[in-house]
Design a protein around this motif. Structure first.
Motif, PDB file in Angstrom:
ATOM      1  N   GLY A  78      63.266  -2.824 -36.458  1.00 11.74           N
ATOM      2  CA  GLY A  78      62.572  -1.670 -36.994  1.00 11.74           C
ATOM      3  C   GLY A  78      63.473  -0.456 -36.947  1.00 11.74           C
ATOM      4  O   GLY A  78      64.671  -0.569 -36.702  1.00 11.74           O
ATOM      5  N   PRO A  79      62.914   0.723 -37.181  1.00 11.97           N
ATOM      6  CA  PRO A  79      63.731   1.936 -37.159  1.00 11.97           C
ATOM      7  C   PRO A  79      64.398   2.131 -35.796  1.00 11.97           C
ATOM      8  O   PRO A  79      63.853   1.761 -34.766  1.00 11.97           O
ATOM      9  CB  PRO A  79      62.717   3.053 -37.419  1.00 11.97           C
ATOM     10  CG  PRO A  79      61.539   2.383 -38.041  1.00 11.97           C
ATOM     11  CD  PRO A  79      61.519   0.994 -37.493  1.00 11.97           C
ATOM     12  N   HIS A 100      64.905  -0.126 -30.868  1.00  4.53           N
ATOM     13  CA  HIS A 100      64.151  -0.120 -32.127  1.00  4.53           C
ATOM     14  C   HIS A 100      62.681   0.087 -31.801  1.00  4.53           C
ATOM     15  O   HIS A 100      62.220  -0.268 -30.716  1.00  4.53           O
ATOM     16  CB  HIS A 100      64.335  -1.444 -32.870  1.00  4.53           C
ATOM     17  CG  HIS A 100      65.745  -1.680 -33.307  1.00  4.53           C
ATOM     18  ND1 HIS A 100      66.230  -1.190 -34.487  1.00  4.53           N
ATOM     19  CD2 HIS A 100      66.771  -2.322 -32.708  1.00  4.53           C
ATOM     20  CE1 HIS A 100      67.493  -1.529 -34.606  1.00  4.53           C
ATOM     21  NE2 HIS A 100      67.851  -2.218 -33.533  1.00  4.53           N
ATOM     22  N   ASP A 102      58.593  -0.067 -33.716  1.00  3.41           N
ATOM     23  CA  ASP A 102      57.818  -0.654 -34.796  1.00  3.41           C
ATOM     24  C   ASP A 102      57.589   0.381 -35.885  1.00  3.41           C
ATOM     25  O   ASP A 102      57.463   1.579 -35.621  1.00  3.41           O
ATOM     26  CB  ASP A 102      56.471  -1.132 -34.225  1.00  3.41           C
ATOM     27  CG  ASP A 102      55.726  -1.989 -35.230  1.00  3.41           C
ATOM     28  OD1 ASP A 102      54.823  -1.443 -35.896  1.00  3.41           O
ATOM     29  OD2 ASP A 102      56.062  -3.181 -35.340  1.00  3.41           O
ATOM     30  N   GLU A 103      57.547  -0.069 -37.141  1.00  2.00           N
ATOM     31  CA  GLU A 103      57.283   0.827 -38.285  1.00  2.00           C
ATOM     32  C   GLU A 103      55.996   1.635 -38.074  1.00  2.00           C
ATOM     33  O   GLU A 103      55.929   2.808 -38.402  1.00  2.00           O
ATOM     34  CB  GLU A 103      57.159   0.029 -39.583  1.00  2.00           C
ATOM     35  CG  GLU A 103      58.457  -0.382 -40.189  1.00  2.00           C
ATOM     36  CD  GLU A 103      59.243   0.748 -40.835  1.00  2.00           C
ATOM     37  OE1 GLU A 103      58.677   1.818 -41.148  1.00  2.00           O
ATOM     38  OE2 GLU A 103      60.453   0.552 -41.018  1.00  2.00           O
ATOM     39  N   ASP A 104      54.954   0.981 -37.531  1.00  2.00           N
ATOM     40  CA  ASP A 104      53.675   1.675 -37.312  1.00  2.00           C
ATOM     41  C   ASP A 104      53.826   2.821 -36.321  1.00  2.00           C
ATOM     42  O   ASP A 104      53.199   3.870 -36.471  1.00  2.00           O
ATOM     43  CB  ASP A 104      52.607   0.697 -36.843  1.00  2.00           C
ATOM     44  CG  ASP A 104      52.260  -0.325 -37.914  1.00  2.00           C
ATOM     45  OD1 ASP A 104      52.464  -0.053 -39.109  1.00  2.00           O
ATOM     46  OD2 ASP A 104      51.784  -1.417 -37.542  1.00  2.00           O
ATOM     47  N   SER A 107      55.513   5.793 -38.163  1.00  2.00           N
ATOM     48  CA  SER A 107      54.613   6.529 -39.054  1.00  2.00           C
ATOM     49  C   SER A 107      53.524   7.276 -38.276  1.00  2.00           C
ATOM     50  O   SER A 107      52.971   8.247 -38.766  1.00  2.00           O
ATOM     51  CB  SER A 107      53.991   5.608 -40.098  1.00  2.00           C
ATOM     52  OG  SER A 107      53.269   4.579 -39.461  1.00  2.00           O
TER      53      SER A 107
END
Length: 109
Positions: A78-79, A100, A102-104, A107
């Motif tokens: 992830g990011p 890293h 998680d994308e969630d 956001s």
């Protein structure tokens, strides 16, 4: 019969661990410490691969922001999450412990 396979699995997991550690060490040497093949004798500012330049960090990142002040959980991929611990006393970026998220979690920040 399965115990023979257990030994093979254990051996392969050990090899994977060794290879991952070697990859981390090479990354650290070449891309963090700039000690790559051919770099011997170069001045500090010149000791980076051909075509690379030093630029302010603001020119190479996307979306730097002051987060929610709560460290998100670590994710496998992830990011990239950089914290204050990734900045050295000299102001350099230390990428030896990149995490890293998680994308969630990105956001939600």
């Amino acid at each position: 019969m399965l115990s023979a396979y257990d030994g093979l699995v254990e051996n392969n997991l050990s090899r994977i661990g060794i290879l991952e550690e070697m990859a981390r060490a090479i990354y650290q040497e070449w891309f963090v410490d700039f000690r790559f093949p051919g770099a011997t004798g170069l001045a500090s500012q010149e000791s980076m691969p051909s075509g690379w330049t030093r630029v302010p960090i603001g020119e190479v990142y996307d979306g730097l922001f002051d987060g929610p002040h709560a460290t998100p959980p670590v994710a496998i991929e992830g990011p990239v999450f950089l914290g204050i611990g990734n900045i050295t006393e000299s102001g350099r970026l230390d990428l030896s412990s990149v995490r890293h998220i998680d994308e969630d979690d990105l956001s939600a920040s």
